[in-house]
Design an enzyme around this catalytic site. Structure first.
Site, PDB file in Angstrom:
ATOM      1  N   ASP A  60       5.811  35.798  17.057  1.00  0.00           N
ATOM      2  CA  ASP A  60       7.267  35.622  17.214  1.00  0.00           C
ATOM      3  C   ASP A  60       7.968  36.794  16.529  1.00  0.00           C
ATOM      4  O   ASP A  60       9.025  37.248  16.958  1.00  0.00           O
ATOM      5  CB  ASP A  60       7.765  34.337  16.532  1.00  0.00           C
ATOM      6  CG  ASP A  60       7.258  33.064  17.201  1.00  0.00           C
ATOM      7  OD1 ASP A  60       7.178  33.040  18.440  1.00  0.00           O
ATOM      8  OD2 ASP A  60       6.956  32.097  16.469  1.00  0.00           O
ATOM      9  N   ASP A 105       7.334  15.693  19.411  1.00  0.00           N
ATOM     10  CA  ASP A 105       8.335  16.490  18.690  1.00  0.00           C
ATOM     11  C   ASP A 105       9.758  16.012  18.962  1.00  0.00           C
ATOM     12  O   ASP A 105      10.681  16.806  19.179  1.00  0.00           O
ATOM     13  CB  ASP A 105       8.206  17.986  19.040  1.00  0.00           C
ATOM     14  CG  ASP A 105       6.888  18.593  18.569  1.00  0.00           C
ATOM     15  OD1 ASP A 105       6.289  18.051  17.625  1.00  0.00           O
ATOM     16  OD2 ASP A 105       6.457  19.601  19.152  1.00  0.00           O
ATOM     17  N   ASP A 143      10.629  20.498  13.301  1.00  0.00           N
ATOM     18  CA  ASP A 143       9.809  20.932  14.443  1.00  0.00           C
ATOM     19  C   ASP A 143      10.096  20.001  15.619  1.00  0.00           C
ATOM     20  O   ASP A 143       9.289  19.131  15.959  1.00  0.00           O
ATOM     21  CB  ASP A 143       8.325  20.923  14.066  1.00  0.00           C
ATOM     22  CG  ASP A 143       7.483  21.718  15.063  1.00  0.00           C
ATOM     23  OD1 ASP A 143       8.065  22.289  16.012  1.00  0.00           O
ATOM     24  OD2 ASP A 143       6.252  21.769  14.890  1.00  0.00           O
ATOM     25  N   HIS A 170       5.747  32.296  14.061  1.00  0.00           N
ATOM     26  CA  HIS A 170       4.356  32.644  14.329  1.00  0.00           C
ATOM     27  C   HIS A 170       4.306  34.161  14.167  1.00  0.00           C
ATOM     28  O   HIS A 170       5.324  34.847  14.341  1.00  0.00           O
ATOM     29  CB  HIS A 170       3.945  32.257  15.748  1.00  0.00           C
ATOM     30  CG  HIS A 170       3.911  30.767  15.958  1.00  0.00           C
ATOM     31  ND1 HIS A 170       4.688  30.132  16.884  1.00  0.00           N
ATOM     32  CD2 HIS A 170       3.190  29.814  15.329  1.00  0.00           C
ATOM     33  CE1 HIS A 170       4.445  28.830  16.822  1.00  0.00           C
ATOM     34  NE2 HIS A 170       3.541  28.613  15.884  1.00  0.00           N
ATOM     35  N   GLU A 219      -1.291  22.732   7.948  1.00  0.00           N
ATOM     36  CA  GLU A 219      -0.523  21.714   8.692  1.00  0.00           C
ATOM     37  C   GLU A 219      -1.496  20.844   9.482  1.00  0.00           C
ATOM     38  O   GLU A 219      -1.899  21.196  10.585  1.00  0.00           O
ATOM     39  CB  GLU A 219       0.479  22.391   9.647  1.00  0.00           C
ATOM     40  CG  GLU A 219       1.289  21.377  10.444  1.00  0.00           C
ATOM     41  CD  GLU A 219       2.272  22.006  11.437  1.00  0.00           C
ATOM     42  OE1 GLU A 219       2.497  23.225  11.378  1.00  0.00           O
ATOM     43  OE2 GLU A 219       2.804  21.258  12.276  1.00  0.00           O
ATOM     44  N   GLU A 262       3.760  17.234   9.017  1.00  0.00           N
ATOM     45  CA  GLU A 262       4.585  17.006  10.216  1.00  0.00           C
ATOM     46  C   GLU A 262       4.561  15.518  10.567  1.00  0.00           C
ATOM     47  O   GLU A 262       3.498  14.908  10.745  1.00  0.00           O
ATOM     48  CB  GLU A 262       4.101  17.831  11.407  1.00  0.00           C
ATOM     49  CG  GLU A 262       4.850  17.407  12.668  1.00  0.00           C
ATOM     50  CD  GLU A 262       4.839  18.362  13.814  1.00  0.00           C
ATOM     51  OE1 GLU A 262       4.786  19.586  13.582  1.00  0.00           O
ATOM     52  OE2 GLU A 262       4.920  17.882  14.960  1.00  0.00           O
TER      53      GLU A 262
HETATM   54  C1  XUL Z   1       1.821  21.990  16.823  1.00  0.00           C
HETATM   55  C2  XUL Z   1       2.790  22.346  15.854  1.00  0.00           C
HETATM   56  C3  XUL Z   1       3.096  23.785  15.759  1.00  0.00           C
HETATM   57  C4  XUL Z   1       3.060  24.294  14.388  1.00  0.00           C
HETATM   58  C5  XUL Z   1       3.374  25.751  14.259  1.00  0.00           C
HETATM   59  O1  XUL Z   1       1.756  20.659  17.085  1.00  0.00           O
HETATM   60  O2  XUL Z   1       3.372  21.490  15.216  1.00  0.00           O
HETATM   61  O3  XUL Z   1       4.376  23.988  16.249  1.00  0.00           O
HETATM   62  O4  XUL Z   1       4.016  23.586  13.683  1.00  0.00           O
HETATM   63  O5  XUL Z   1       2.309  26.528  14.582  1.00  0.00           O
HETATM   64 MN    MN Z   2       4.591  21.573  13.475  1.00  0.00          MN
END
Ligand code: XUL
Ligand code: MN
Length: 344
Positions: free
Chosen positions: A53, A251, A283, A50, A175, A211
């Site tokens: 970060d 996650d 992730d 980020h 994303e 994701e």
């Molecule tokens: C949120 C998510 C975040 C993004 C990064 O669900 O997956 O971690 O991947 O901003």
């Molecule tokens: Mn993510």
């Protein structure tokens, strides 16, 4: 890098203190420096960032200070033999973005969101990556009537255009996620992300990051979401993980809930030579019960599962698969895959 040529990445948030909405942290914070050594120990190649970060408290810094801190971060990466995969603007924590950034009803907040994203672009330049990820955390509503979804969609396109114009080299990977923190997110799937990018002023520089958990939360199959984006040359990164049904965003370690679903993500990535396209981002988060001194095993497990599934996928006899498909004997195909996954 491993023998298949895949490069792996994760973000500093993937080693975390275990706080959840119902309880405080249960593990001490790990310093960024200590996290960097975990990357190397576990065979990772790249860090996902980020913006804050990489450069903490960047809202309080001048552009020159931001660049200076980002350069210091790049040196730290170099010392550890690591690179940055992408930078993502964190638009969801400041009180002013409580109701969204790019899609906020207040034009001053929308301007802040674009300005902050330009700072994230500057950080990416210093970290030697032109890839930016947009997780559109608060771009949606808790209450449908609270925003005009048509206008919000146009605001998202305006934001894309402003950032694409700001830096001719930046590439933005959206994303998608259907919910959490908002009840109703505006860009819930790959299809939405791709359609939005096509409406921008430079579609060639807008792609997507898939994701797994987000796809499952949208009721979709992650491997098909990957395939759809790959078909258009638009899959620029992934956040592989796992998710046990329609619950909070878990996650979980890659493959830990549904191994066959993980296998199919690996299969489609590998058959399309994804190692030549992007990195394998994981992730994943350790579950809250994990003790501090063994709290990076979710990363080890996820990376090893990915590589083991590459082996499983490549070991399946193509000829047999083609014959079974031609004969439409999908039950036998099912059995072939199950046997492969069971190590038979
Ligand atoms: C949120 C998510 C975040 C993004 C990064 O669900 O997956 O971690 O991947 O901003
Ligand atoms: Mn993510």
């Amino acid at each position: 890098m491993n023998k298949y040529g895949y490069r792996f990445s994760f973000g500093p948030w993937n080693i975390h203190e275990g706080a959840d909405p119902f309880g405080p942290p249960v593990r001490a914070s790990v310093t960024f420096e200590d996290k960097l050594s975990v990357y190397r120990e576990l065979g990772f190649d790249a860090v996902q960032f980020h913006d804050d970060d990489a450069v903490p408290e960047l809202d309080d810094l001048s552009p020159a200070e931001i660049r200076q801190e980002a350069r210091a971060m790049r040196r730290k990466l170099e010392e550890n033999g690591l690179v940055a995969e992408f930078v993502a603007p964190r638009l969801w924590e400041k009180p002013i973005t409580i109701d969204g950034g790019f899609t906020a009803n207040d034009p001053a907040v929308r301007a802040y969101a674009i300005d902050r994203t330009k700072k994230a672009v500057d950080i990416g330049r210093e970290l030697d990556t032109h890839l930016m990820v947009w997780w559109l955390a608060r771009e949606g509503t808790y209450m449908r009537e609270a925003k005009d979804a048509v206008k919000a969609t146009h605001h998202l396109i305006e934001a894309l255009n402003a950032v694409l114009e700001y830096d001719p080299e930046v590439r933005i990977a959206i994303e998608p996620k259907p919910n959490e923190p908002m009840d109703l997110a505006y860009i819930p799937t790959m299809g939405h992300g791709l359609a939005l990018g096509m409406q921008s002023k430079d579609p060639a520089r807008v792609g997507v990051l898939m994701e797994s958990a987000h796809a499952v939360l949208a009721g979709l199959d992650p491997a098909d979401e990957i395939s759809f984006a790959l078909a258009f040359g638009k899959l620029w990164s992934v956040h592989l993980n796992d998710q046990n049904g329609l619950k909070f965003d878990q996650d979980r370690s890659f493959g830990s809930v549904d191994l066959r679903r993980a296998f199919n993500q690996v299969r489609v990535l590998d058959e399309n030579r994804f190692w030549e396209i992007g990195m394998i981002g994981l992730d994943v988060k350790a579950i809250r019960t994990q003790l501090a001194d063994v709290s990076t095993k979710h990363l080890r497990n996820s990376l090893d599962t990915f590589l083991r599934l590459v082996e499983v996928s490549r070991a399946i006899d193509r000829q047999t698969v083609e014959e079974l498909i031609a004969a439409r004997d999908y039950e036998e195909l099912d059995w072939l895959i199950l046997q492969s996954l069971m190590g038979a």
